[in-house]
Design a protein around this motif. Structure first.
Motif, PDB file in Angstrom:
ATOM      1  N   ALA A   1       0.824  -1.217   0.000  1.00 38.84           N
ATOM      2  CA  ALA A   1       0.000   0.000   0.000  1.00 38.84           C
ATOM      3  C   ALA A   1       0.854   1.261   0.000  1.00 38.84           C
ATOM      4  O   ALA A   1       0.491   2.267  -0.615  1.00 38.84           O
ATOM      5  CB  ALA A   1      -0.944  -0.005   1.198  1.00 38.84           C
ATOM      6  N   VAL A   2       2.001   1.219   0.672  1.00 41.03           N
ATOM      7  CA  VAL A   2       2.883   2.394   0.718  1.00 41.03           C
ATOM      8  C   VAL A   2       3.362   2.742  -0.689  1.00 41.03           C
ATOM      9  O   VAL A   2       3.391   3.915  -1.071  1.00 41.03           O
ATOM     10  CB  VAL A   2       4.079   2.152   1.671  1.00 41.03           C
ATOM     11  CG1 VAL A   2       5.077   3.297   1.599  1.00 41.03           C
ATOM     12  CG2 VAL A   2       3.590   1.969   3.091  1.00 41.03           C
ATOM     13  N   ALA A   3       3.722   1.744  -1.472  1.00 41.50           N
ATOM     14  CA  ALA A   3       4.174   2.006  -2.846  1.00 41.50           C
ATOM     15  C   ALA A   3       3.057   2.607  -3.685  1.00 41.50           C
ATOM     16  O   ALA A   3       3.282   3.552  -4.450  1.00 41.50           O
ATOM     17  CB  ALA A   3       4.689   0.719  -3.491  1.00 41.50           C
ATOM     18  N   TRP A   4       1.852   2.080  -3.542  1.00 40.23           N
ATOM     19  CA  TRP A   4       0.722   2.637  -4.298  1.00 40.23           C
ATOM     20  C   TRP A   4       0.454   4.079  -3.879  1.00 40.23           C
ATOM     21  O   TRP A   4       0.269   4.965  -4.724  1.00 40.23           O
ATOM     22  CB  TRP A   4      -0.529   1.785  -4.091  1.00 40.23           C
ATOM     23  CG  TRP A   4      -0.494   0.473  -4.793  1.00 40.23           C
ATOM     24  CD1 TRP A   4      -0.322  -0.762  -4.224  1.00 40.23           C
ATOM     25  CD2 TRP A   4      -0.623   0.243  -6.204  1.00 40.23           C
ATOM     26  NE1 TRP A   4      -0.334  -1.726  -5.193  1.00 40.23           N
ATOM     27  CE2 TRP A   4      -0.518  -1.141  -6.414  1.00 40.23           C
ATOM     28  CE3 TRP A   4      -0.814   1.073  -7.302  1.00 40.23           C
ATOM     29  CZ2 TRP A   4      -0.601  -1.721  -7.676  1.00 40.23           C
ATOM     30  CZ3 TRP A   4      -0.902   0.501  -8.563  1.00 40.23           C
ATOM     31  CH2 TRP A   4      -0.794  -0.874  -8.741  1.00 40.23           C
ATOM     32  N   ALA A   5       0.432   4.329  -2.570  1.00 38.88           N
ATOM     33  CA  ALA A   5       0.095   5.668  -2.070  1.00 38.88           C
ATOM     34  C   ALA A   5       1.176   6.702  -2.395  1.00 38.88           C
ATOM     35  O   ALA A   5       0.871   7.808  -2.857  1.00 38.88           O
ATOM     36  CB  ALA A   5      -0.138   5.616  -0.560  1.00 38.88           C
TER      37      ALA A   5
ATOM     38  N   VAL B   1      -3.866   5.868  -5.469  1.00 37.46           N
ATOM     39  CA  VAL B   1      -4.158   6.077  -4.049  1.00 37.46           C
ATOM     40  C   VAL B   1      -5.404   5.293  -3.640  1.00 37.46           C
ATOM     41  O   VAL B   1      -5.483   4.778  -2.520  1.00 37.46           O
ATOM     42  CB  VAL B   1      -4.265   7.575  -3.679  1.00 37.46           C
ATOM     43  CG1 VAL B   1      -5.535   8.210  -4.226  1.00 37.46           C
ATOM     44  CG2 VAL B   1      -4.200   7.732  -2.162  1.00 37.46           C
ATOM     45  N   ARG B   2      -6.350   5.148  -4.524  1.00 36.28           N
ATOM     46  CA  ARG B   2      -7.546   4.380  -4.167  1.00 36.28           C
ATOM     47  C   ARG B   2      -7.220   2.898  -4.065  1.00 36.28           C
ATOM     48  O   ARG B   2      -7.831   2.176  -3.271  1.00 36.28           O
ATOM     49  CB  ARG B   2      -8.665   4.706  -5.137  1.00 36.28           C
ATOM     50  CG  ARG B   2      -9.127   6.140  -4.858  1.00 36.28           C
ATOM     51  CD  ARG B   2     -10.152   6.682  -5.747  1.00 36.28           C
ATOM     52  NE  ARG B   2     -10.400   8.092  -5.362  1.00 36.28           N
ATOM     53  CZ  ARG B   2     -11.062   8.942  -6.089  1.00 36.28           C
ATOM     54  NH1 ARG B   2     -11.591   8.566  -7.236  1.00 36.28           N
ATOM     55  NH2 ARG B   2     -11.221  10.190  -5.677  1.00 36.28           N
ATOM     56  N   ASN B   3      -6.235   2.445  -4.830  1.00 35.80           N
ATOM     57  CA  ASN B   3      -5.776   1.067  -4.674  1.00 35.80           C
ATOM     58  C   ASN B   3      -5.111   0.895  -3.308  1.00 35.80           C
ATOM     59  O   ASN B   3      -5.315  -0.116  -2.634  1.00 35.80           O
ATOM     60  CB  ASN B   3      -4.818   0.686  -5.808  1.00 35.80           C
ATOM     61  CG  ASN B   3      -4.653  -0.809  -5.912  1.00 35.80           C
ATOM     62  OD1 ASN B   3      -5.603  -1.561  -5.736  1.00 35.80           O
ATOM     63  ND2 ASN B   3      -3.451  -1.241  -6.207  1.00 35.80           N
ATOM     64  N   ALA B   4      -4.333   1.881  -2.889  1.00 35.87           N
ATOM     65  CA  ALA B   4      -3.712   1.827  -1.555  1.00 35.87           C
ATOM     66  C   ALA B   4      -4.787   1.751  -0.477  1.00 35.87           C
ATOM     67  O   ALA B   4      -4.662   0.971   0.482  1.00 35.87           O
ATOM     68  CB  ALA B   4      -2.824   3.047  -1.330  1.00 35.87           C
ATOM     69  N   MET B   5      -5.843   2.526  -0.634  1.00 36.98           N
ATOM     70  CA  MET B   5      -6.927   2.526   0.354  1.00 36.98           C
ATOM     71  C   MET B   5      -7.632   1.168   0.387  1.00 36.98           C
ATOM     72  O   MET B   5      -8.016   0.689   1.455  1.00 36.98           O
ATOM     73  CB  MET B   5      -7.922   3.637   0.042  1.00 36.98           C
ATOM     74  CG  MET B   5      -7.343   5.026   0.240  1.00 36.98           C
ATOM     75  SD  MET B   5      -8.459   6.328  -0.295  1.00 36.98           S
ATOM     76  CE  MET B   5      -9.585   6.340   1.096  1.00 36.98           C
ATOM     77  N   ARG B   6      -7.792   0.562  -0.772  1.00 38.62           N
ATOM     78  CA  ARG B   6      -8.425  -0.752  -0.844  1.00 38.62           C
ATOM     79  C   ARG B   6      -7.549  -1.800  -0.152  1.00 38.62           C
ATOM     80  O   ARG B   6      -8.041  -2.661   0.566  1.00 38.62           O
ATOM     81  CB  ARG B   6      -8.661  -1.136  -2.313  1.00 38.62           C
ATOM     82  CG  ARG B   6      -9.351  -2.478  -2.512  1.00 38.62           C
ATOM     83  CD  ARG B   6      -9.419  -2.864  -3.982  1.00 38.62           C
ATOM     84  NE  ARG B   6      -8.118  -2.984  -4.607  1.00 38.62           N
ATOM     85  CZ  ARG B   6      -7.294  -4.020  -4.465  1.00 38.62           C
ATOM     86  NH1 ARG B   6      -7.612  -5.027  -3.694  1.00 38.62           N
ATOM     87  NH2 ARG B   6      -6.121  -4.045  -5.099  1.00 38.62           N
ATOM     88  N   LEU B   7      -6.239  -1.707  -0.360  1.00 38.44           N
ATOM     89  CA  LEU B   7      -5.314  -2.678   0.220  1.00 38.44           C
ATOM     90  C   LEU B   7      -5.144  -2.514   1.723  1.00 38.44           C
ATOM     91  O   LEU B   7      -4.865  -3.483   2.436  1.00 38.44           O
ATOM     92  CB  LEU B   7      -3.937  -2.569  -0.449  1.00 38.44           C
ATOM     93  CG  LEU B   7      -3.871  -3.071  -1.884  1.00 38.44           C
ATOM     94  CD1 LEU B   7      -2.562  -2.635  -2.532  1.00 38.44           C
ATOM     95  CD2 LEU B   7      -4.030  -4.584  -1.928  1.00 38.44           C
ATOM     96  N   SER B   8      -5.275  -1.299   2.218  1.00 41.37           N
ATOM     97  CA  SER B   8      -5.024  -1.042   3.634  1.00 41.37           C
ATOM     98  C   SER B   8      -6.087  -0.086   4.195  1.00 41.37           C
ATOM     99  O   SER B   8      -5.788   1.060   4.536  1.00 41.37           O
ATOM    100  CB  SER B   8      -3.616  -0.455   3.799  1.00 41.37           C
ATOM    101  OG  SER B   8      -3.268  -0.394   5.148  1.00 41.37           O
ATOM    102  N   PRO B   9      -7.331  -0.546   4.287  1.00 35.26           N
ATOM    103  CA  PRO B   9      -8.423   0.356   4.683  1.00 35.26           C
ATOM    104  C   PRO B   9      -8.339   0.876   6.115  1.00 35.26           C
ATOM    105  O   PRO B   9      -8.949   1.892   6.432  1.00 35.26           O
ATOM    106  CB  PRO B   9      -9.683  -0.501   4.486  1.00 35.26           C
ATOM    107  CG  PRO B   9      -9.203  -1.913   4.582  1.00 35.26           C
ATOM    108  CD  PRO B   9      -7.792  -1.910   4.051  1.00 35.26           C
ATOM    109  N   PHE B  10      -7.585   0.219   6.971  1.00 37.16           N
ATOM    110  CA  PHE B  10      -7.482   0.645   8.365  1.00 37.16           C
ATOM    111  C   PHE B  10      -6.073   1.124   8.697  1.00 37.16           C
ATOM    112  O   PHE B  10      -5.652   1.111   9.850  1.00 37.16           O
ATOM    113  CB  PHE B  10      -7.908  -0.486   9.310  1.00 37.16           C
ATOM    114  CG  PHE B  10      -9.295  -0.981   9.012  1.00 37.16           C
ATOM    115  CD1 PHE B  10     -10.400  -0.179   9.256  1.00 37.16           C
ATOM    116  CD2 PHE B  10      -9.493  -2.228   8.445  1.00 37.16           C
ATOM    117  CE1 PHE B  10     -11.678  -0.618   8.956  1.00 37.16           C
ATOM    118  CE2 PHE B  10     -10.759  -2.682   8.145  1.00 37.16           C
ATOM    119  CZ  PHE B  10     -11.861  -1.880   8.398  1.00 37.16           C
TER     120      PHE B  10
END
Length: 185
Positions: free
Chosen positions: A55-59, A78-87
């Motif tokens: 998620a860090v790489a995506w964000a 960034v929305r992929n990062a949010m999907r991968l790490s929602p919390f």
């Protein structure tokens, strides 16, 4: 200290060239501190080849894409990062990145919503709310001015400047802002 951050990030990558997180942090430092966007994107792409769920790489790659004016691509990342790490503990930064990318993509209403959400999630994350406050919103300038007014009421350093909005940097004593993804002074 920026030079120290660069040295430590480069050392982390040298110690383990297959560490997606280290590559992501080093890529962000290349982008944010060194303004070396091509190298940064190469590092992010390498990180995502190693671990497509990082998620860090995506964000952080989304931030870099926003810096270079590729807002729509930044939003996807960034929305992929949010999907991968929602919390994620840093989820407010996902909101900030969404806001910044939305400005670059010309989605001003979305930008303000994301940036105010980031500020509400972590009130001490002043930059998120400041960015929301000084996004010049053609379709809803009153909302931007309202955000600025809320910053003033909270004792923060945001203010309306001319037809746009801006924020005063206490350290530099200058006004800076964004208008349609372009920096204005």
């Amino acid at each position: 200290d920026g030079l120290r951050a660069v040295r430590l990030a480069e050392r982390a990558v040298r110690l383990d060239r297959r560490d997606a997180w280290a590559l992501s942090v080093a890529g962000h430092i290349q982008s944010f501190l060194k303004k070396n966007f091509t190298v940064a994107m190469e590092m992010f792409d390498q990180a995502l080849q190693i671990n497509p769920n990082c998620a860090v790489a995506w964000a952080r790659s989304a931030v870099t894409l926003a810096y270079v004016g590729r807002g729509e691509e930044a939003l996807v990342r960034v929305r992929n990062a949010m999907r991968l790490s929602p919390f994620d503990q840093q989820s407010f930064s996902f909101c900030t990145t969404n806001g910044m990318a939305s400005v670059v993509a010309g989605r001003d209403d979305e930008a303000l919503g994301w940036l105010l959400k980031a500020g509400a999630a972590v009130p001490e994350a002043r930059t998120a709310v400041q960015r929301g406050a000084f996004c010049r919103l053609v379709s809803d300038a009153a909302a931007a001015r309202g955000a600025v007014a809320r910053r003033h009421a909270a004792g923060r350093a945001a203010a309306v400047v001319g037809s746009g909005t801006g924020v005063r940097s206490p350290a530099r004593g200058r006004w800076r802002g964004l208008a349609h993804g372009r920096e204005i002074t």
